[in-house]
Design a protein around this motif. Structure first.
Motif, mmCIF file in Angstrom:
data_model
loop_
_atom_site.group_PDB
_atom_site.id
_atom_site.type_symbol
_atom_site.label_atom_id
_atom_site.label_comp_id
_atom_site.label_asym_id
_atom_site.label_seq_id
_atom_site.Cartn_x
_atom_site.Cartn_y
_atom_site.Cartn_z
ATOM 1 N N ASP A 183 -1.423 0.855 7.752
ATOM 2 C CA ASP A 183 -0.859 -0.003 8.786
ATOM 3 C C ASP A 183 0.147 -1.002 8.219
ATOM 4 O O ASP A 183 1.158 -1.312 8.855
ATOM 5 N N PHE A 184 -0.127 -1.522 7.028
ATOM 6 C CA PHE A 184 0.812 -2.450 6.411
ATOM 7 C C PHE A 184 2.151 -1.763 6.146
ATOM 8 O O PHE A 184 3.208 -2.385 6.229
ATOM 9 N N ALA A 185 2.104 -0.478 5.831
ATOM 10 C CA ALA A 185 3.336 0.273 5.587
ATOM 11 C C ALA A 185 4.164 0.384 6.850
ATOM 12 O O ALA A 185 5.399 0.308 6.813
ATOM 13 N N SER A 186 3.522 0.564 7.992
ATOM 14 C CA SER A 186 4.251 0.674 9.250
ATOM 15 C C SER A 186 5.054 -0.590 9.519
ATOM 16 O O SER A 186 6.220 -0.534 9.921
ATOM 17 N N ALA A 187 4.448 -1.758 9.290
ATOM 18 C CA ALA A 187 5.168 -3.017 9.487
ATOM 19 C C ALA A 187 6.291 -3.167 8.469
ATOM 20 O O ALA A 187 7.382 -3.649 8.791
ATOM 21 N N LEU A 188 6.051 -2.747 7.224
ATOM 22 C CA LEU A 188 7.073 -2.871 6.192
ATOM 23 C C LEU A 188 8.261 -1.956 6.458
ATOM 24 O O LEU A 188 9.402 -2.300 6.139
ATOM 25 N N VAL A 189 8.007 -0.806 7.044
ATOM 26 C CA VAL A 189 9.114 0.089 7.416
ATOM 27 C C VAL A 189 10.068 -0.634 8.359
ATOM 28 O O VAL A 189 11.292 -0.591 8.198
ATOM 29 N N THR B 46 -1.806 -10.698 8.710
ATOM 30 C CA THR B 46 -1.599 -9.475 9.481
ATOM 31 C C THR B 46 -0.612 -8.554 8.764
ATOM 32 O O THR B 46 0.117 -8.990 7.852
ATOM 33 N N PRO B 47 -0.552 -7.275 9.153
ATOM 34 C CA PRO B 47 0.456 -6.378 8.563
ATOM 35 C C PRO B 47 1.876 -6.897 8.736
ATOM 36 O O PRO B 47 2.700 -6.792 7.815
ATOM 37 N N GLU B 48 2.158 -7.484 9.907
ATOM 38 C CA GLU B 48 3.511 -7.982 10.160
ATOM 39 C C GLU B 48 3.832 -9.173 9.260
ATOM 40 O O GLU B 48 4.935 -9.269 8.699
ATOM 41 N N GLU B 49 2.883 -10.104 9.120
ATOM 42 C CA GLU B 49 3.102 -11.245 8.232
ATOM 43 C C GLU B 49 3.242 -10.796 6.782
ATOM 44 O O GLU B 49 4.076 -11.323 6.028
ATOM 45 N N THR B 50 2.443 -9.818 6.390
ATOM 46 C CA THR B 50 2.531 -9.299 5.026
ATOM 47 C C THR B 50 3.885 -8.637 4.785
ATOM 48 O O THR B 50 4.476 -8.774 3.703
ATOM 49 N N ALA B 51 4.407 -7.934 5.783
ATOM 50 C CA ALA B 51 5.730 -7.315 5.656
ATOM 51 C C ALA B 51 6.806 -8.374 5.455
ATOM 52 O O ALA B 51 7.730 -8.196 4.641
ATOM 53 N N VAL B 52 6.706 -9.498 6.174
ATOM 54 C CA VAL B 52 7.657 -10.594 5.988
ATOM 55 C C VAL B 52 7.545 -11.153 4.566
ATOM 56 O O VAL B 52 8.555 -11.440 3.910
#
Length: 426
Positions: free
Chosen positions: A266-272, A389-395
């Protein structure tokens, strides 16, 4: 102007007249780097930006004027303490902008190059608005209507430099790597001269001066193209590397840099999504076909089902490539990072707790990874933003990638007095 290659290519194919304003030099704190461009079509359509809004209205007027009189000019914008309502950069920096018209042939126009105007020595680094001009920050109210181009006249550029610029825009619009070198400071007869350089093959066009000037300019442009950078080059008129004679702006257009995300979680999806937002060509790689699916990663450019280390060995990378390892599983991480840390890429980061990192580092040392190679690893990945969250981690990860790209610290700007806008690290 190559950062607007896509829409400009469409305008060229449609035969539309337009003028392009390009940032050719910056001083102090300026919001956009050299190469940033704004273009105005004959019907008034505007694309791009040169300052983030500070001087766009005045630059629009200059483009409209260039469409009317066919003149190339270089203008300087800055901040005026004497006149708070002057059109300028409130950040305190200065920018030089070259405005180049691309217009149709007309019977009453000479076949030579259009006149060129440059700031005279001692010109104050600020432009003030003409009477009745729209206030700074007003996007459309008060902006004059642009002239409508004559429908019967095809867009056939007069100067050879325009044909060279058109060829560069067309190539960049097709996704081909290309560099465009233009004279932005120097003798009036050379200003605006253009040279197109590709990774291989002879240059196209010419700067209009000594033959050695074209040879030196081509070599400098090719070097910038290889690194995917845009920048200025100081040369003499005879092509030697003695500064003071003239300045070239070299714009590089290269395919987007790659971001390879290992681990279809899931973290990868946000990072994409973050990677796409930053302009990367994003690949997701995972050895598990049940997770590496288009349904889970609709925004990814590529989805690869393969063992990560095997895929990395066989796929092209360069000095702009970003590698993000999100698997945090030793059987995937260790062989992958052993390969990754020995590649000349821009960034290698790995997800995991500090305990996971210590165990992973121990395993990598046992596999023969040197201390200098291990020092390149960003682990735990990301900046300290308190992400959950995945989104915060992507940021957090994206922020670290940006900081690494520019050689920045990631320190809050309120806690530092260093310049906000610094030249990009080579």
């Amino acid at each position: 102007m190559l950062d607007l290659a896509g829409p400009l290519r469409e305008w060229i194919e449609e035969g539309r007249e337009f003028a392009v304003a390009t940032v050719v030099a910056v001083g102090g704190s300026a919001p956009r780097p050299p190469g940033a461009a704004l273009a105005v079509a004959g019907d008034g359509t505007v694309i791009g930006s040169v300052s983030g809004g500070c001087v766009e209205g005045a630059v629009y007027e200059l483009c409209v004027q260039a469409l009317d009189d066919g003149e190339t000019r270089v203008e300087r914008f800055g901040y005026s303490d004497e006149d708070a309502f002057a059109v300028g950069l409130t950040c305190g920096g200065t920018i030089d902008i070259m405005i180049t018209p691309f217009t149709a042939d007309r019977p009453d126009e000479s076949p030579g190059r259009p006149p060129v105007r440059t700031p005279s020595p001692g010109t104050p680094p600020v432009r003030t608005p003409s009477a009745g001009a729209a206030p700074v920050g007003t996007p459309s109210v008060g902006v004059p209507s642009a002239p409508t181009p004559p429908a019967a006249l095809p867009l056939v550029p007069r100067p050879p430099r325009a044909a060279t610029a058109f060829a560069a825009v067309s190539a960049a619009g097709r996704g081909e790597p290309v560099a465009l070198a233009r004279v932005v400071r120097g003798p009036a007869e050379l200003l605006g001269g253009a040279l197109l350089v590709r990774p291989d093959g002879a240059p196209e066009g010419g700067l209009g001066g000594h033959p050695a000037l074209d040879r030196t300019a081509a070599a400098e442009a090719r070097a910038l193209l290889e690194s995917g950078r845009t920048g200025t080059v100081e040369l003499s008129e005879d092509g030697s590397h003695c500064p003071g004679g003239l300045t070239l702006l070299v714009e590089s257009a290269v395919p987007p840099p790659r971001m390879i995300v290992f681990g279809a979680i899931d973290f990868a999806s946000a990072l994409v999504g973050a990677g796409k937002f930053l302009g990367y060509h994003v690949t997701v790689c995972d050895a598990r076909p049940v997770f590496a699916t288009r349904a889970r990663f609709p925004d990814a450019d590529e989805i690869v089902v393969d063992w990560p280390d095997r895929y990395l060995r066989g796929t092209p990378t360069d000095r702009r490539t970003v590698l993000c390892v999100l698997t945090h599983d030793a059987k995937f991480d260790v062989p992958l990072l052993k390969e990754a840390l020995r590649l000349p890429v821009a960034y290698v980061g790995a997800m995991g707790s500090r305990r996971t990192h210590e165990d992973r580092a121990r395993r990598l040392r046992e596999e023969g990874v040197s201390a200098s190679e291990l020092a390149r690893l960003r682990s735990p990945i990301g900046l300290d933003l308190g992400a959950r969250t995945p989104e915060e981690t992507a940021v957090s990860i994206a922020a670290e990638i940006i900081a690494a790209r520019h050689g920045a610290t990631g320190t809050p700007l309120t806690d530092t007095d260093r310049p906000i806008h610094t030249p990009r690290a080579a």
